[in-house]
Write a protein that holds these residues in place. Sequence first.
Motif, short mmCIF file in Angstrom:
data_model
loop_
_atom_site.label_atom_id
_atom_site.label_comp_id
_atom_site.label_asym_id
_atom_site.label_seq_id
_atom_site.Cartn_x
_atom_site.Cartn_y
_atom_site.Cartn_z
N LEU A 210 0.79 -1.08 0.11
CA LEU A 210 0.09 0.22 0.07
C LEU A 210 0.80 1.28 0.00
O LEU A 210 0.48 2.41 -0.62
N LEU A 211 1.85 1.27 0.88
CA LEU A 211 2.77 2.49 0.94
C LEU A 211 3.81 2.60 0.10
O LEU A 211 4.71 3.50 -0.11
N GLY A 212 3.90 1.57 -1.10
CA GLY A 212 5.19 1.82 -1.97
C GLY A 212 6.33 1.17 -1.32
O GLY A 212 7.52 1.51 -1.96
N LEU A 213 6.33 0.62 -0.10
CA LEU A 213 7.58 0.25 0.53
C LEU A 213 8.23 -1.16 -0.03
O LEU A 213 9.39 -1.31 0.18
N GLU A 214 7.56 -1.74 -0.89
CA GLU A 214 7.63 -2.74 -1.60
C GLU A 214 7.39 -2.77 -3.08
O GLU A 214 6.18 -2.20 -3.32
N PRO A 215 8.05 -3.27 -4.12
CA PRO A 215 7.46 -2.90 -5.37
C PRO A 215 6.31 -3.88 -5.57
O PRO A 215 5.91 -4.92 -4.90
N GLY A 216 5.49 -3.54 -6.65
CA GLY A 216 4.26 -4.05 -7.10
C GLY A 216 3.00 -3.50 -7.08
O GLY A 216 1.85 -3.84 -7.66
N GLY A 217 2.82 -2.28 -6.38
CA GLY A 217 1.76 -1.34 -6.04
C GLY A 217 0.71 -2.25 -5.16
O GLY A 217 0.86 -3.15 -4.53
N PRO A 218 -0.16 -1.16 -4.64
CA PRO A 218 -1.30 -1.67 -3.82
C PRO A 218 -1.98 -2.91 -4.14
O PRO A 218 -2.29 -3.19 -5.26
N LEU A 219 -2.37 -3.60 -3.31
CA LEU A 219 -3.09 -4.83 -3.39
C LEU A 219 -4.60 -4.74 -2.75
O LEU A 219 -4.84 -3.91 -1.77
N ASP B 102 -3.07 7.58 -9.59
CA ASP B 102 -2.72 6.37 -9.43
C ASP B 102 -1.29 6.03 -8.60
O ASP B 102 -0.56 5.29 -8.75
N ARG B 103 -0.99 7.22 -7.76
CA ARG B 103 -0.11 6.91 -7.07
C ARG B 103 -0.15 7.96 -5.65
O ARG B 103 -0.86 8.85 -5.33
N TRP B 104 0.71 7.74 -4.72
CA TRP B 104 0.93 8.43 -3.56
C TRP B 104 1.65 9.73 -3.75
O TRP B 104 2.78 9.85 -4.64
N VAL B 105 1.30 10.71 -3.11
CA VAL B 105 1.92 12.12 -3.14
C VAL B 105 2.00 12.50 -1.93
O VAL B 105 1.28 12.67 -0.91
N THR B 106 3.35 12.87 -1.59
CA THR B 106 3.74 13.38 -0.19
C THR B 106 3.75 14.87 -0.24
O THR B 106 4.44 15.50 -1.10
N VAL B 107 3.06 15.41 0.80
CA VAL B 107 2.51 16.86 0.82
C VAL B 107 3.71 17.41 2.13
O VAL B 107 3.40 17.34 3.26
N THR C 160 -8.18 9.99 -1.37
CA THR C 160 -7.62 8.87 -0.57
C THR C 160 -8.40 7.87 0.05
O THR C 160 -8.21 6.73 0.19
N ARG C 161 -9.48 8.36 0.63
CA ARG C 161 -10.67 7.63 1.19
C ARG C 161 -11.15 6.74 0.22
O ARG C 161 -11.43 5.35 0.42
N THR C 162 -11.70 7.19 -0.85
CA THR C 162 -12.27 6.24 -1.81
C THR C 162 -11.19 5.37 -2.01
O THR C 162 -11.55 4.10 -2.60
N ARG C 163 -9.93 5.58 -2.55
CA ARG C 163 -8.76 4.61 -2.79
C ARG C 163 -8.81 3.26 -1.63
O ARG C 163 -8.55 2.40 -1.93
N LEU C 164 -8.95 3.99 -0.51
CA LEU C 164 -8.62 2.81 0.62
C LEU C 164 -9.95 1.80 0.55
O LEU C 164 -9.70 1.04 0.99
N ARG C 165 -10.96 2.44 0.39
CA ARG C 165 -12.34 1.60 0.24
C ARG C 165 -12.00 0.55 -0.75
O ARG C 165 -12.76 -0.52 -0.71
#
Length: 626
Positions: free
Chosen positions: A429-438, A558-563, A609-614
């Motif tokens: 989910l957090l992109g700390l491992e490759p492959g994208g969110p599941l 399609d990705r996380w953005v750090t603000v 982000t809530r929509t993506r988490l759902r």
Amino acid sequence: MLFRDSAAAVAAEILSGSLYFRLTEQFVHVHGHKPSPGEARSWERSIPVVANALNDAGLGQVEMLIEYGLPLTSKRADVVLAGKHPRTGEPSYVVVELKQWSQAAPDDEDPTLCLMDGYSRPKLNPIEQVRRYCRYLADFNGALSGRSERIHGVAYLHNATEFGVAGLAEAGEDQFGQLFSADRRGAFLDYLRAKLAPSSGASAADELLAGKTRPSLQLMDVAAEEVRERELFVLLDEQQVAYRTVIGAVERAKRSDHKEVVVVTGGPGTGKSVIALSLLGEMYRQGVPTLHATGSKSFTQTMRKVAGSRKREVQELFKYFNSFMTADKNSLDVLICDEAHRIRETSANRYTRAQHRTGKPQISELIDVARVPVFLLDEHQVVRPGEMGTVEEIRAAAAAKGLTCRVVPLDSQFRCGGSDAYLNWVVRLLGLEPGGPLAWEPDGKMHLMVADTPQEMEDFLEARRAEGYGARMSAGYCWKWTTRIVPGEPLPTDVVVGDWARPWNLAGDRSVDGAPPSWLWATDPAGFGQVGCVYTAQGFEYDWSGVILGPDLVWRTDRWVTVRAASKDPVFTKSTPDADVDRLIRNTYKVLLTRGMVGTVVHSTDAETRTRLRELAGALVAPVSV
């Protein structure tokens, strides 16, 4: 568990070629990834050996529980055989650890460890491995509670000759640990006939699988007894290898003027702090000069309180990484550095006297002070600039001093219900491992839900507390933090999301208005009323975890953005590179999302982000009706 059926049915599945497909399919569902080639190969080569042995022994109706998951951990026993005892008619179970090894020899100094060609590190003797599985099951499965006579353990090295592995028996054999090789297949069949009757084992298997799991031992609940009185935790596999590696280093240091470094590395919940406390307890009871140190005020102060309760000499065992600036070399036999990913560049701070500002690296100070410095760390839990506790840094420091550095990796975990699938979901989910969110697929071990509002989250967690569970809410550092509290005034509600507002955990060392001091936020039940941050949550665990993703990490298309501008964490200065801020914020949320033992409820302050988490998490928290 990946598969269950009678030995006769398993043999038929093998013959048809369907068993391995079914095991692989179930493995992906349970763990969230494909089995390694080695694991799949072991199924093809080892499972038939057990099925054939049972059928040849006339025990075709005995049930085989393949890849049986030990409660509250990601560890699995290769096969558990379930049936009735031929003499008593009571349920009878045999835990079978299968090895394809052709030869192995006991470690010269410690027969509970063994050495094999092609492996640079010792492995746990399979007799000791299966013995600990049996002890663990007897402790945690209700079907075996007070009935340990029902369970037996055997290591079957079906490719080995007696000549190649006979030395392993130096570890000692008993009810929970026996050893058989290919040369002794006949004796293995006799052993199975002595433990299992030639009748259906279905009801015995049902009883084991229905056995109520005893609640997990939580570190802070038993810390005092673990340190001062006796070993409470059953260490498994590589945990025990790490423990015995340190014990061996200490014994070598006693025999001669010897010094070496041990590093234990693993993700959240792999048992690093349990190993640390088990080692501290053993050293304390033996009278070996040993200290425990961390870089966390919350963790150290809590350990002083719970482990050192009413015993000052135990309280004094718990120190900080910067406590050894002026210590003499090798003044300790052992220094246990827990949460070692929080090691800083130097120990100096604004309060350090000028004569002590030597610029000496903190890692060097920690290595110098003890004959056996032990570092336990998770490189993915670095959450502040300047934290530099990594395997590479420690190895380099040891090499510069001409010291041996032994590294023991931990790969199984005991937090998050023992769910490998959940931890994999978090890092993907957090992109700390490759492959994208599941997309999350419930695995029966860990609960995951999304709350539309923080009020829904709080209400849900409050309901769990009413059922006897522990719970905490935590958040990213995205709101100002009022640290000066006016006596008699309500706690300032700094964390504001819409019309919901709650205070941060206290910043000071004293209780205010019923709220616990910062270092007790994670363990005092009164901590539920405040929102914790990564610095008070790291190193702790609780049953249910509520996590608020703040505006510092949002999903865009399609990705996380750090603000960066949304973070209020004062540790980020103008000189902190954007890449470091991004990495540390993601690591922060990894820490927060992996504190729960039973379940996690997550809320994001951002609509997209809530929509993506759902979409990814599936289950929503239902509003609690009033």
